[in-house]
Design an enzyme around this catalytic site. Sequence first.
Site, mmCIF file in Angstrom:
data_model
loop_
_atom_site.group_PDB
_atom_site.id
_atom_site.type_symbol
_atom_site.label_atom_id
_atom_site.label_comp_id
_atom_site.label_asym_id
_atom_site.label_seq_id
_atom_site.Cartn_x
_atom_site.Cartn_y
_atom_site.Cartn_z
ATOM 1 N N LYS A 61 3.742 -8.162 3.632
ATOM 2 C CA LYS A 61 4.235 -7.852 2.284
ATOM 3 C C LYS A 61 5.750 -8.021 2.219
ATOM 4 O O LYS A 61 6.293 -8.511 1.225
ATOM 5 C CB LYS A 61 3.820 -6.432 1.880
ATOM 6 N N GLN A 105 1.770 2.784 3.216
ATOM 7 C CA GLN A 105 0.611 2.103 3.804
ATOM 8 C C GLN A 105 -0.467 3.113 4.199
ATOM 9 O O GLN A 105 -0.182 4.106 4.857
ATOM 10 C CB GLN A 105 1.065 1.280 5.023
ATOM 11 N N ASP A 128 0.586 0.962 -6.522
ATOM 12 C CA ASP A 128 -0.868 0.916 -6.338
ATOM 13 C C ASP A 128 -1.587 1.293 -7.641
ATOM 14 O O ASP A 128 -2.775 1.035 -7.787
ATOM 15 C CB ASP A 128 -1.306 1.891 -5.231
#
Length: 299
Positions: A61, A105, A128
């Site tokens: 990422k 994460q 998210d």
Amino acid sequence: MTTTVSAASTARLLPGKPVAEAVLAELAPRIARLSEAGHRPGLATVLVGDDSASAGYIRMKQDKAAELGMTSPHTHLPADATQADLEAVIAKYNAAEDVHGILVQHPTPPQIDFDAAMGTMDPDKDVDGLHPLNMGRLALGMPGPIPCTPAGIEALLAYYDIPIAGREVCILGRGTTLGRPLALLLSQKRPTANAAVTVVHTGVDDWPRYTRRAEVVIAAAGVPGILQPEHISAGTTVVGGGVRYEGRKLLPDVDERCAEVAGAITPRVGGVGPTTIAMLFRNTVEAAERRAGVSRPVA
Ligand SMILES: NC(=O)c1ccc[n+]([C@@H]2O[C@H](COP(=O)([O-])OP(=O)(O)OC[C@H]3O[C@@H](n4cnc5c(N)ncnc54)[C@H](OP(=O)(O)O)[C@@H]3O)[C@@H](O)[C@H]2O)c1
């Protein structure tokens, strides 16, 4: 494009990579415009512990953020970090003007209450899209980060010109990361949504009755092989969202023999995953645009 996946299969394959590339290509000029105006988008990442797979996801990422011209500050906490340690890092990024998205994460070590930590995150930076406030925004059709996997599935169907407006989409699973937000998203009044959404789960004994009549079936259960060829009708579009990992082995919800019946289907590997990651970046760019006062382009 029609791709054959096995001798018996004629289903059109729907890989996620071209969709993700199209999403990221569309973001590039928006990132450039923001950066020129002094609002370079920043995606902060947080890793707790030393899980090598998680470290790999974070690196990937960060590399992508750099390639897109975004900043990606990172904090690595030790495996014995406390809840307070993690929440202090989130508070730091909540306050940072140059951070527009924060990604912690998952999974985190057992002493960490992940949901409680997420609850301390600035909802506007929750890339998210799973913070309760953002689920509420989704339900109300208000602007905000949209859960990444549902957003990726909508983008995938749109990219491959699979219309869902006015058609029946059956979602197998009502979980909070996938099935439930997906149902909210695909029933919104927009050209790439506007579907007649049916959601089935363990409370619906004869759920194949619904999947068999749907034009699009999206598996979101996390039960390997739950969707079998006899659960769909010929020509159905099948999207595999649910997966379970046994060690490093990926076990999808969709039995591969569904490709012998489906009209179009996501591949076993490389279907929804790449689109999910692209949406993480789209959420960050849109958060930066909202903060900079740039109006959000119409989907
Ligand atoms: N590809 C990606 O990037 C990505 C991203 C996010 C999530 N996922 C995957 O998506 C899946 C769903 O995630 P989630 O967090 O939303 O899951 P979840 O909370 O575990 O929900 C699973 C859902 O499936 C239903 N279900 C389970 N077994 C069933 C059965 N035998 N018959 C009918 N329904 C059944 C459950 O029904 P009840 O509600 O009745 O228990 C529940 O609604 C997981 O596999 C997850 O790994 C993938």
